[in-house]
Design a protein around this motif. Sequence first.
Motif, PDB file in Angstrom:
ATOM      1  N   GLU A 262      54.952 -16.139  57.682  1.00 34.23           N
ATOM      2  CA  GLU A 262      53.989 -17.415  57.829  1.00 34.23           C
ATOM      3  C   GLU A 262      52.659 -16.976  57.959  1.00 34.23           C
ATOM      4  OE1 GLU A 262      55.590 -19.426  61.293  1.00 34.23           O
ATOM      5  OE2 GLU A 262      57.441 -19.862  60.234  1.00 34.23           O
ATOM      6  N   HIS A 263      52.339 -15.841  58.415  1.00 30.88           N
ATOM      7  CA  HIS A 263      51.094 -15.750  58.840  1.00 30.88           C
ATOM      8  C   HIS A 263      50.186 -14.507  58.173  1.00 30.88           C
ATOM      9  CE1 HIS A 263      50.934 -18.508  62.449  1.00 30.88           C
ATOM     10  NE2 HIS A 263      52.214 -17.802  62.673  1.00 30.88           N
ATOM     11  N   THR A 264      50.972 -13.508  57.589  1.00 33.14           N
ATOM     12  CA  THR A 264      50.178 -12.143  57.238  1.00 33.14           C
ATOM     13  C   THR A 264      50.276 -12.105  55.927  1.00 33.14           C
ATOM     14  OG1 THR A 264      52.432 -10.789  57.286  1.00 33.14           O
ATOM     15  CG2 THR A 264      50.911 -11.240  59.318  1.00 33.14           C
ATOM     16  N   ARG A 265      51.062 -13.032  54.901  1.00 34.50           N
ATOM     17  CA  ARG A 265      51.176 -12.835  53.444  1.00 34.50           C
ATOM     18  C   ARG A 265      51.378 -11.493  52.882  1.00 34.50           C
ATOM     19  NH1 ARG A 265      46.784 -15.451  55.205  1.00 34.50           N
ATOM     20  NH2 ARG A 265      45.397 -13.688  54.511  1.00 34.50           N
ATOM     21  N   PRO A 266      52.499 -10.980  53.303  1.00 30.74           N
ATOM     22  CA  PRO A 266      52.946  -9.540  52.916  1.00 30.74           C
ATOM     23  C   PRO A 266      53.541  -9.464  51.660  1.00 30.74           C
ATOM     24  CG  PRO A 266      54.764 -10.417  54.364  1.00 30.74           C
ATOM     25  CD  PRO A 266      53.559 -11.563  54.455  1.00 30.74           C
ATOM     26  N   HIS A 267      53.700  -8.455  51.074  1.00 24.94           N
ATOM     27  CA  HIS A 267      54.076  -8.126  49.851  1.00 24.94           C
ATOM     28  C   HIS A 267      55.539  -7.259  50.127  1.00 24.94           C
ATOM     29  CE1 HIS A 267      50.668  -9.120  47.378  1.00 24.94           C
ATOM     30  NE2 HIS A 267      49.814  -8.359  48.170  1.00 24.94           N
ATOM     31  N   ASP A 283      63.280  -1.562  63.950  1.00 21.20           N
ATOM     32  CA  ASP A 283      61.785  -1.287  63.554  1.00 21.20           C
ATOM     33  C   ASP A 283      61.781  -2.495  62.377  1.00 21.20           C
ATOM     34  OD1 ASP A 283      59.563   0.939  63.086  1.00 21.20           O
ATOM     35  OD2 ASP A 283      60.162   0.069  61.194  1.00 21.20           O
ATOM     36  N   VAL A 284      60.563  -3.040  62.595  1.00 20.11           N
ATOM     37  CA  VAL A 284      60.240  -4.105  61.566  1.00 20.11           C
ATOM     38  C   VAL A 284      58.826  -3.865  61.404  1.00 20.11           C
ATOM     39  CG1 VAL A 284      60.055  -6.620  61.140  1.00 20.11           C
ATOM     40  CG2 VAL A 284      61.825  -5.856  62.534  1.00 20.11           C
ATOM     41  N   ARG A 285      58.397  -3.745  60.097  1.00 16.01           N
ATOM     42  CA  ARG A 285      57.016  -3.472  59.664  1.00 16.01           C
ATOM     43  C   ARG A 285      56.731  -4.205  58.366  1.00 16.01           C
ATOM     44  NH1 ARG A 285      56.994   2.807  58.964  1.00 16.01           N
ATOM     45  NH2 ARG A 285      58.031   2.616  60.968  1.00 16.01           N
ATOM     46  N   ASP A 286      55.314  -4.641  57.889  1.00 18.55           N
ATOM     47  CA  ASP A 286      54.946  -5.135  56.628  1.00 18.55           C
ATOM     48  C   ASP A 286      53.664  -4.723  56.356  1.00 18.55           C
ATOM     49  OD1 ASP A 286      53.118  -6.294  58.367  1.00 18.55           O
ATOM     50  OD2 ASP A 286      53.354  -8.293  57.823  1.00 18.55           O
ATOM     51  N   ASP A 287      53.301  -5.218  55.121  1.00 21.09           N
ATOM     52  CA  ASP A 287      51.979  -4.692  54.427  1.00 21.09           C
ATOM     53  C   ASP A 287      51.055  -5.574  54.511  1.00 21.09           C
ATOM     54  OD1 ASP A 287      53.065  -5.794  52.703  1.00 21.09           O
ATOM     55  OD2 ASP A 287      52.772  -4.530  51.062  1.00 21.09           O
ATOM     56  N   GLY A 288      51.129  -6.850  55.319  1.00 20.47           N
ATOM     57  CA  GLY A 288      50.307  -7.748  55.273  1.00 20.47           C
ATOM     58  C   GLY A 288      48.951  -7.720  55.910  1.00 20.47           C
ATOM     59  N   CYS A 290      47.527  -7.733  59.294  1.00 18.48           N
ATOM     60  CA  CYS A 290      47.719  -7.624  60.497  1.00 18.48           C
ATOM     61  C   CYS A 290      46.851  -8.439  61.596  1.00 18.48           C
ATOM     62  CB  CYS A 290      47.635  -6.309  61.242  1.00 18.48           C
ATOM     63  SG  CYS A 290      46.053  -5.162  60.945  1.00 18.48           S
ATOM     64  N   THR A 291      45.652  -8.780  61.137  1.00 17.66           N
ATOM     65  CA  THR A 291      44.592  -9.818  61.850  1.00 17.66           C
ATOM     66  C   THR A 291      45.304 -11.060  62.057  1.00 17.66           C
ATOM     67  OG1 THR A 291      43.295 -10.455  59.992  1.00 17.66           O
ATOM     68  CG2 THR A 291      42.751  -8.241  61.304  1.00 17.66           C
ATOM     69  N   SER A 292      45.993 -11.285  61.234  1.00 15.65           N
ATOM     70  CA  SER A 292      46.604 -12.734  60.993  1.00 15.65           C
ATOM     71  C   SER A 292      47.948 -12.933  61.959  1.00 15.65           C
ATOM     72  CB  SER A 292      47.023 -13.394  59.685  1.00 15.65           C
ATOM     73  OG  SER A 292      45.516 -13.438  58.945  1.00 15.65           O
ATOM     74  N   PHE A 293      48.366 -11.820  62.448  1.00 16.16           N
ATOM     75  CA  PHE A 293      49.829 -11.768  62.913  1.00 16.16           C
ATOM     76  C   PHE A 293      49.747 -12.389  64.431  1.00 16.16           C
ATOM     77  CE2 PHE A 293      53.510 -10.125  65.687  1.00 16.16           C
ATOM     78  CZ  PHE A 293      54.494 -10.317  64.547  1.00 16.16           C
ATOM     79  N   PRO A 294      50.415 -13.503  64.679  1.00 16.23           N
ATOM     80  CA  PRO A 294      50.286 -13.984  66.118  1.00 16.23           C
ATOM     81  C   PRO A 294      50.937 -12.941  67.339  1.00 16.23           C
ATOM     82  CG  PRO A 294      52.385 -14.889  64.997  1.00 16.23           C
ATOM     83  CD  PRO A 294      51.704 -13.822  64.161  1.00 16.23           C
ATOM     84  N   ARG A 295      50.265 -12.068  67.439  1.00 16.04           N
ATOM     85  CA  ARG A 295      50.325 -10.969  68.484  1.00 16.04           C
ATOM     86  C   ARG A 295      51.010 -11.451  69.818  1.00 16.04           C
ATOM     87  NH1 ARG A 295      49.181  -5.384  68.645  1.00 16.04           N
ATOM     88  NH2 ARG A 295      49.335  -4.487  70.669  1.00 16.04           N
ATOM     89  N   TYR A 296      50.101 -12.255  70.545  1.00 13.64           N
ATOM     90  CA  TYR A 296      50.249 -12.662  71.595  1.00 13.64           C
ATOM     91  C   TYR A 296      51.485 -13.562  71.805  1.00 13.64           C
ATOM     92  CZ  TYR A 296      45.436 -11.570  73.413  1.00 13.64           C
ATOM     93  OH  TYR A 296      44.379 -10.858  73.608  1.00 13.64           O
ATOM     94  N   GLN A 297      51.764 -14.372  71.040  1.00 15.81           N
ATOM     95  CA  GLN A 297      53.093 -15.051  71.083  1.00 15.81           C
ATOM     96  C   GLN A 297      54.298 -14.278  70.733  1.00 15.81           C
ATOM     97  OE1 GLN A 297      52.963 -17.799  67.642  1.00 15.81           O
ATOM     98  NE2 GLN A 297      55.029 -18.506  67.923  1.00 15.81           N
ATOM     99  N   GLY A 298      54.331 -13.364  69.618  1.00 15.04           N
ATOM    100  CA  GLY A 298      55.248 -12.261  69.514  1.00 15.04           C
ATOM    101  C   GLY A 298      55.466 -11.533  70.896  1.00 15.04           C
ATOM    102  N   GLU A 299      54.444 -10.924  71.267  1.00 20.75           N
ATOM    103  CA  GLU A 299      54.669 -10.353  72.590  1.00 20.75           C
ATOM    104  C   GLU A 299      55.551 -11.004  73.837  1.00 20.75           C
ATOM    105  OE1 GLU A 299      50.871  -8.700  73.751  1.00 20.75           O
ATOM    106  OE2 GLU A 299      51.115  -7.130  72.183  1.00 20.75           O
TER     107      GLU A 299
END
Length: 404
Positions: A262-267, A283-288, A290-299
């Motif tokens: 929804e936020h980072t537009r990964p490939h 372990d979950v990782r993407d290549d999108g 990262c500045t758009s990832f909802p960090r606070y919400q996720g934490e």
Amino acid sequence: MVTGDWALRLATTTADEVLPRLSAALQDKVPHRWAAALVAGRISVTSADYDGDRPSADELAALAALAVPGHPWHKPVALSGTTRPALVTTTAGPWAPGSLLVLADATDSVDTEHAYPAVQCGWELAAALLYHSGPSPTTAAERFFAGEHAKQLLIARNTHAATLQALLATLRSRRLDDAQARQVATGIASTALTALRTASAAQECTAERAFTLLTEQLRPLVLHTDVDLETVPPEAAERLLPAPVGEAATAVARGCVLAMLEHTRPHRIRVAWQVTDDQLVLDVRDDGDCTSFPRYQGEYRMRERLASLGGDFSMDTVPGWGTTLTVRIPLVLPPSTDVELLRELSPREREVMAELARGRTNPQIAEHLHVSEHTVKFHVRQILSKLGVRTRGEAAALGRAARL
């Protein structure tokens, strides 16, 4: 500070007007768009111009766990599925312990020296009024099932979000014509309904089975998109996972993948599980972006999901490389703190309750404990009465919570 005149007007109003009046009184100290409160398990929201979704109990409980009583703080938080600036505080007094106030969409230009004491003073009074305005859970069983209800709502919300995301990805796909899109969307909806109707109540399953179920939930999210999803199953495939561990790992992985889509537009997104002797590592990782990832919400959501299991997590966002989330969940569940659940039970009743927690029937319990079925029925009735629950299923849930 709060004036005596204002305090009198607040104390003489109805419960429904307490939060609106507090919000209005604090506008000159902390300009904000709307306010939310969590008091004795009850949520209140107020604002003339707030037309969004109500913040969930999970979001507010996560903020309450982070707050230091009596010390307001201001930073972006997750509310109603969106990260927004807010001033947050909890009560320090004994009249409404742990009550949370959130002034949402609050301005950054706050005179903390004068605003924070006013907010805290007003909230201590308002929370005390709200705390005594309605019923709250009083017994251990009531508190437990209130918490379980919140957890199940979170699981249902995440599952619902995953299904909707899969449907949207299908309907928006340029690779499918209308007939194909309808056929695929119908299949996704049918699968989701089947899963809802046949949800398993098993207490444990293998790591391979849990990861397979997760993969089946994730694949439709990217099936007709340009995102490459890589899933790496655990090598210890036959290792049994306690149900709460598998559920937590699945919920965290699914929520993280949804946030990335929804936020980072990964490939590319990679999801991997590793099972060691004492923990499950996710372990979950993407290549999108990262500045758009909802960090606070996720934490906040992960901290709440993992706290009761003794789990922890780390999150790295590196520009140009994407977001990486690593979660560690112990396979041995921590000792229960709900000792009062068992305090009224006799040693034999605890044995019977442990058998209920394992899902055994009365004849099976009688055979295992070498007693008559009539004796088992008597103990079950006593257990239900002492715990204040109505069904065997509720008693079994309490037994599992107490790690019997």
